[in-house]
Design a protein around this motif. Structure first.
Motif, PDB file in Angstrom:
ATOM      1  N   UNK A  28       0.806  -1.220   0.000  1.00 49.29           N
ATOM      2  CA  UNK A  28       0.000   0.000   0.000  1.00 49.29           C
ATOM      3  C   UNK A  28       0.839   1.269   0.000  1.00 49.29           C
ATOM      4  N   UNK A  29       1.983   1.247   0.689  1.00 49.91           N
ATOM      5  CA  UNK A  29       2.834   2.444   0.739  1.00 49.91           C
ATOM      6  C   UNK A  29       3.833   2.495  -0.413  1.00 49.91           C
ATOM      7  N   UNK A  30       3.808   1.478  -1.291  1.00 51.19           N
ATOM      8  CA  UNK A  30       4.760   1.456  -2.397  1.00 51.19           C
ATOM      9  C   UNK A  30       6.189   1.453  -1.885  1.00 51.19           C
ATOM     10  N   UNK A  31       6.409   0.727  -0.794  1.00 50.88           N
ATOM     11  CA  UNK A  31       7.686   0.788  -0.090  1.00 50.88           C
ATOM     12  C   UNK A  31       8.294  -0.577   0.133  1.00 50.88           C
ATOM     13  N   UNK A  32       9.609  -0.601   0.047  1.00 51.60           N
ATOM     14  CA  UNK A  32      10.399  -1.778   0.385  1.00 51.60           C
ATOM     15  C   UNK A  32      11.398  -1.333   1.457  1.00 51.60           C
ATOM     16  N   UNK A  33      11.591  -2.173   2.450  1.00 57.19           N
ATOM     17  CA  UNK A  33      12.539  -1.859   3.515  1.00 57.19           C
ATOM     18  C   UNK A  33      13.604  -2.931   3.535  1.00 57.19           C
ATOM     19  N   UNK A  34      14.861  -2.503   3.495  1.00 57.36           N
ATOM     20  CA  UNK A  34      16.003  -3.405   3.641  1.00 57.36           C
ATOM     21  C   UNK A  34      16.543  -3.194   5.041  1.00 57.36           C
ATOM     22  N   UNK A  35      16.547  -4.250   5.841  1.00 60.36           N
ATOM     23  CA  UNK A  35      17.004  -4.113   7.218  1.00 60.36           C
ATOM     24  C   UNK A  35      17.744  -5.357   7.670  1.00 60.36           C
ATOM     25  N   UNK A  36      18.226  -5.311   8.879  1.00 62.30           N
ATOM     26  CA  UNK A  36      19.023  -6.367   9.485  1.00 62.30           C
ATOM     27  C   UNK A  36      18.142  -7.510   9.992  1.00 62.30           C
ATOM     28  N   UNK A  37      18.755  -8.678  10.139  1.00 63.25           N
ATOM     29  CA  UNK A  37      18.042  -9.840  10.671  1.00 63.25           C
ATOM     30  C   UNK A  37      17.915  -9.808  12.186  1.00 63.25           C
ATOM     31  N   UNK A  38      18.543  -8.865  12.831  1.00 68.36           N
ATOM     32  CA  UNK A  38      18.530  -8.759  14.291  1.00 68.36           C
ATOM     33  C   UNK A  38      17.093  -8.740  14.817  1.00 68.36           C
ATOM     34  N   UNK A  39      16.815  -9.564  15.811  1.00 70.47           N
ATOM     35  CA  UNK A  39      15.463  -9.683  16.366  1.00 70.47           C
ATOM     36  C   UNK A  39      14.981  -8.395  17.035  1.00 70.47           C
ATOM     37  N   UNK A  40      15.899  -7.501  17.381  1.00 73.48           N
ATOM     38  CA  UNK A  40      15.513  -6.223  17.999  1.00 73.48           C
ATOM     39  C   UNK A  40      15.030  -5.206  16.963  1.00 73.48           C
ATOM     40  N   UNK A  51       0.041  -4.612   8.204  1.00 73.83           N
ATOM     41  CA  UNK A  51       0.133  -5.697   7.243  1.00 73.83           C
ATOM     42  C   UNK A  51      -0.224  -5.188   5.849  1.00 73.83           C
ATOM     43  N   UNK A  52       0.618  -5.493   4.879  1.00 79.52           N
ATOM     44  CA  UNK A  52       0.359  -5.097   3.504  1.00 79.52           C
ATOM     45  C   UNK A  52       0.892  -3.736   3.102  1.00 79.52           C
ATOM     46  N   UNK A  53       1.592  -3.042   3.990  1.00 78.38           N
ATOM     47  CA  UNK A  53       2.068  -1.697   3.661  1.00 78.38           C
ATOM     48  C   UNK A  53       3.456  -1.664   3.028  1.00 78.38           C
ATOM     49  N   UNK A  54       4.304  -2.662   3.321  1.00 79.34           N
ATOM     50  CA  UNK A  54       5.674  -2.632   2.808  1.00 79.34           C
ATOM     51  C   UNK A  54       6.213  -4.045   2.629  1.00 79.34           C
ATOM     52  N   UNK A  55       7.114  -4.181   1.677  1.00 79.97           N
ATOM     53  CA  UNK A  55       7.888  -5.405   1.491  1.00 79.97           C
ATOM     54  C   UNK A  55       9.134  -5.258   2.350  1.00 79.97           C
ATOM     55  N   UNK A  56       9.540  -6.330   3.022  1.00 75.97           N
ATOM     56  CA  UNK A  56      10.724  -6.268   3.876  1.00 75.97           C
ATOM     57  C   UNK A  56      11.739  -7.321   3.424  1.00 75.97           C
ATOM     58  N   UNK A  57      12.974  -6.877   3.215  1.00 76.57           N
ATOM     59  CA  UNK A  57      14.103  -7.769   2.928  1.00 76.57           C
ATOM     60  C   UNK A  57      15.036  -7.665   4.125  1.00 76.57           C
ATOM     61  N   UNK A  68      20.800  -8.913  -2.707  1.00 78.71           N
ATOM     62  CA  UNK A  68      19.781  -7.870  -2.526  1.00 78.71           C
ATOM     63  C   UNK A  68      19.552  -7.129  -3.843  1.00 78.71           C
ATOM     64  N   UNK A  69      20.603  -6.836  -4.566  1.00 78.47           N
ATOM     65  CA  UNK A  69      20.459  -6.172  -5.866  1.00 78.47           C
ATOM     66  C   UNK A  69      19.601  -7.027  -6.791  1.00 78.47           C
ATOM     67  N   UNK A  70      19.843  -8.335  -6.795  1.00 79.56           N
ATOM     68  CA  UNK A  70      19.038  -9.229  -7.627  1.00 79.56           C
ATOM     69  C   UNK A  70      17.574  -9.221  -7.192  1.00 79.56           C
ATOM     70  N   UNK A  71      17.329  -9.249  -5.887  1.00 77.20           N
ATOM     71  CA  UNK A  71      15.954  -9.232  -5.375  1.00 77.20           C
ATOM     72  C   UNK A  71      15.238  -7.944  -5.754  1.00 77.20           C
ATOM     73  N   UNK A  72      15.895  -6.815  -5.539  1.00 70.59           N
ATOM     74  CA  UNK A  72      15.275  -5.527  -5.852  1.00 70.59           C
ATOM     75  C   UNK A  72      15.015  -5.415  -7.356  1.00 70.59           C
ATOM     76  N   UNK A  73      15.987  -5.828  -8.151  1.00 69.55           N
ATOM     77  CA  UNK A  73      15.806  -5.800  -9.600  1.00 69.55           C
ATOM     78  C   UNK A  73      14.633  -6.658 -10.044  1.00 69.55           C
ATOM     79  N   UNK A  74      14.522  -7.870  -9.484  1.00 69.03           N
ATOM     80  CA  UNK A  74      13.418  -8.769  -9.840  1.00 69.03           C
ATOM     81  C   UNK A  74      12.076  -8.193  -9.412  1.00 69.03           C
TER      82      UNK A  74
END
Length: 178
Positions: A28-40, A51-57, A68-74
């Motif tokens: 819904x927000x036309x947004x992708x967030x790239x962040x760390x795997x850290x549980x915090x 739910x449904x506002x952003x894609x998270x990698x 990540x470049x391949x994922x974003x490109x795809x």
């Protein structure tokens, strides 16, 4: 009781009142967030996402790696196809955090030990300095031929002690037009 059984119980509670009618495949927000795997570091909590506002990698350090470049490109290609050839652009937020374990990966001895013992090259995940790392990652995106230049990119640093996120790089189109 295992962690899996706890998670399944929680999911059952979600499923009982679940309504997917308002959840389009594109965020819904036309947004992708790239962040760390850290549980915090959960962008839904940190940024108040629904739910449904952003894609998270997620990966070690929230770094722009080859994968990540391949994922974003795809994803950009799929978005363009799904929108009938219109657009394909979206906003990408790079979200790193303080006290990140990927800072340990900057240690040459750690890098050498991981390479020697496991055959793993962590150089793309290492964080020397958050601000410089995120700026370098944006340069990497800008020079990647797989990434369209109509993606708007910004960078935030989340402080795990205070809960505050600080803008490091303001939103700007990779092609430099916004």
């Amino acid at each position: 009781m295992t962690a899996t059984s706890i998670l399944l119980e929680r999911n059952q509670a979600l499923a009982e009142g679940f309504d997917a009618a308002d959840l389009p495949i594109l965020p819904k927000l036309g947004t992708m967030i790239l962040t760390c795997i850290d549980a915090r570091v959960d962008p839904a909590h940190i940024l108040g996402l629904e739910l449904g506002e952003a894609v998270v990698i997620r990966n070690n350090g929230g770094r722009v790696t080859d994968a990540v470049i391949q994922e974003i490109g795809a994803i950009a290609f799929m978005v363009k196809q799904m929108s009938g050839g219109q657009g394909g652009g979206f906003e990408l937020v790079i979200l790193q955090h303080t006290q990140c374990g990927a800072q340990r990966l900057a240690d040459p001895e750690m890098q050498q030990a991981l390479k020697k013992n496991l055959g793993i090259d962590v150089s793309q995940s290492a964080i020397h300095d958050h601000e410089e790392t995120m700026k370098d990652d944006i340069k990497r995106l800008r020079s990647a031929p797989e990434i369209p230049d109509n993606i708007v990119v910004s960078a935030l640093l989340y402080d795990v002690k205070t809960g505050a996120a600080r803008e490091i790089v303001a939103p700007k189109m990779l092609g430099g037009r916004a």
